[in-house]
Design an enzyme around this catalytic site. Sequence first.
Site, PDB file in Angstrom:
ATOM      1  N   HIS B 321       8.212   9.135 -44.525  1.00  0.00           N
ATOM      2  CA  HIS B 321       9.342   9.543 -44.662  1.00  0.00           C
ATOM      3  C   HIS B 321      10.161   9.738 -43.213  1.00  0.00           C
ATOM      4  O   HIS B 321      11.739   9.736 -43.173  1.00  0.00           O
ATOM      5  CB  HIS B 321       9.041  10.813 -44.708  1.00  0.00           C
ATOM      6  CG  HIS B 321       8.690  11.443 -46.057  1.00  0.00           C
ATOM      7  ND1 HIS B 321       7.197  11.274 -46.466  1.00  0.00           N
ATOM      8  CD2 HIS B 321       8.883  12.124 -47.349  1.00  0.00           C
ATOM      9  CE1 HIS B 321       7.268  11.795 -47.843  1.00  0.00           C
ATOM     10  NE2 HIS B 321       8.330  12.427 -47.912  1.00  0.00           N
ATOM     11  N   GLY B 322      10.188   9.611 -42.225  1.00  0.00           N
ATOM     12  CA  GLY B 322      11.287   8.836 -41.251  1.00  0.00           C
ATOM     13  C   GLY B 322       9.738   8.093 -40.191  1.00  0.00           C
ATOM     14  O   GLY B 322       9.334   8.268 -39.644  1.00  0.00           O
TER      15      GLY B 322
END
Lengths: 370, 458
Positions: B321-322
């Site tokens: 996600h990041g």
Amino acid sequence: MQDNQTSRIRDGSPTVNEPQVPFSSNSVRLSLREWLVAAVVFSVIFCFAPGLWERFEKFEPGPDYRIPYELSGNYRLYDRYCQWACSHYETLIIGDSVIWGHYVSRDNTLSHYLNENAGRSRFANLGLDGTHPAALEGLMRYYGQSISNKKVILHLNPLWTSSPKADLQTEKEHHFNHPKLVPQFSPSIPCYTASHLSRAFAVAQRHVPFLKWRLHLRLAYDLPSWTLNHLQWNPLRELAISDNYDKSRSASKPGRGDYQWVQLSTSLQWSFFRRSIEMLKARGNRVFVLVGPFNEHTLKPDSLNTYRRMKNEIEAWLRQNAIDYYMPPVLPNEFYRDASHPLSRGYAILAEQLFENDSFKSTILNPGED
Amino acid sequence: MFFHKLPFALFFLIVYPIYLALKGTRLRLPWLLTASYFFYAWLNPLYLILILCTTLLDYIVVILMSGTRYRKLWLCVSIVFNLALLGFFKYGAFFADNLNVLLLSLSIPYTVPVPGFLLPIGLSFYIFQSMSYSIDFYRGKIERERSFIKYAVFVSLFPRLLAGPIERAKNLLGQLHKTPKFSREDITDGLSLFIVGFFKKVALADYLALYVNKVYDAPEQFQSPALVIATFMFCWQIYFDFSGYTDMARGIARMMGIRLMLNFNNPYLAASLGEFWSRWHVSLSSWFKDYLYIPLGGNRKGNFNTYRNMLLTMVISGLWHGAAWTFVVWGLVHALGRFMTREMEKTSLYKDRIPKILKQLFVFTFVTFAWIFFKARSITDAWIIITRIFTSGFEKPDCPLLALVLIFAVWLYQFAHESRLKPVLELRPVRIGVVVLMVLYLAVFAQSSEQPFIYMQF
């Protein structure tokens, strides 16, 4: 056979040989006929909601009313106020923040002091903050259509010709007030670089009642932003919100400026101002022009000379076109807040001067006696 | 070019009629590919180089795999190259930053240069989709795609290019092979999906963002009530934002006769964390399950290995996600939650005695708590938020009631949709009324949104 295979049922089942994909996790699913019904319902709202809203929305401007500062972009409200003012006042004063009274409260504006001198409510404050002549012309054309067969004091603020930038002549894009009011396509304004799409939308907003109403609702009752900024539960505020706006605490007086006055012959703002006069006259209004009073104390000698030459040109044009006007003498420096905005005492003096002016008397006060 | 912006409307108004005209011809897919590449290049023309690299690599790798005994080697080439691409563009700055901190702490006088470029939008989504093709081919689950154009459309199909769903070759490539058979119902269904998605994004997600961002940008200035409400609202903001995008993507694809998978299925009604992950971002959850969790052994080799596999899957999912420690912690929190609840869910007391609504409330509360790490700008900020929720005062418990009313209305709708009340929601006047209200709200109040889609940043 093929038809049977491709026949579909309403529960979201795909055709045979197609992947088993559920339609959605909600029931919002309309058939063509239902979409058409939704379109008809929406169309009815689109056509009738603005008119119905106006019937139910309370709008009762009190004495010395002016469009609230925060609603300066609410042109539908301005339109409505114009209609109301036309039926309640003899004379309308139209202009930018000098007329609106940028640094003074509503009971210290020019219209207030004129009413005080008249002894009754004769003058309506139709000033709108930031309306340079190009915007003012659009405002009158599209949202001031009710102004006909009235006495009108039209204010000219020379500040709008004090530089190529203020005159909207620069090629470089810059932000200016009320871009939705200026001509969107023709005549062209060099520093206005909005996309064709947003220009088309601005044009539509002038003519489509639903879009005018939408803008009004968003500015007057911006429910989403308002609920987040005012976290107490009170979603419907009064239309006539507080206009005790006072910038005097934050503004500082400018020093002497070296203005780059533009030539009247090439000035965009001046050409729009003339168009405004012609339009108002064409509607049967009796137009009286008030020029300034600009704060000449802020001008350097060279700039002052240029300004005076420009003023002479303006006066010559007004005479030539038989338009009644008044060019008040400059007020004492302490009665200004900045280059063009008088303070309370300045407005009081200006009102007195107007009441002593013969042209004003004959055009506005006693039109039947000239 | 984003679905809720005007340029996309113009783009679609040009692309769609031509697509309809070409649907029965051999030009349909070339047209779709051209449109998809134009759509992507609109954001940055350089992005095309990356998507072409991934597409070419997996297309060629699968050709090479089919004609050799060294299938595993070519699969490794595909995985290593794709992950390297992702690692370089997505995690380059993160690794360099952390390496520099490490070097500094060891007093080593060297600084690794930090890459200054931005993450290409959609990279994580199409790389995972492309990888699934080569892995599925290696496993013998799908046939080799012979047409490069079809494969390129599979990777770049514009409705799902920027933020999924991460489709499988079996579903999407299969549809590209056939001439789409779509009726006017596909168009009206697509429109229905699009309107719901548009409303979720513009009217709900972007509205909630106004409050959430204000609080999360300066958490130290707010007390417990505001922090709790902002966290609760972010929980719904991210759902509306991402599921709204997916609805729009599915709606557009549906109008083109392509059925994309359901990516969100009312996740906040889940009664267990396992169920939550089968309802939230389904395409990613199932991707990790099929290509990471099960190959690691899944739950077949005892409790220890099961939990190890869960932990790895959730942490890697968090990192997907990041590129930040907050996402790693978010994945870790979910993994720990799964450990605890998995055992609890086996007990008869929990299974039989606890009412479903309480289970749903528990899962929702846990998921909401975990979102703190997802949304916070740093671990420090997340810690400030958590400690202030429990230790700061309760002064000024201001409550954005309209936002809460909207959220409650949506929750109630979803609850009814999964209950015996569903037939009421399916009544014609209710469905039409909901659509008219949504359109009216959008037409009158919705602002021109400048908020990007949250998941596009991944």
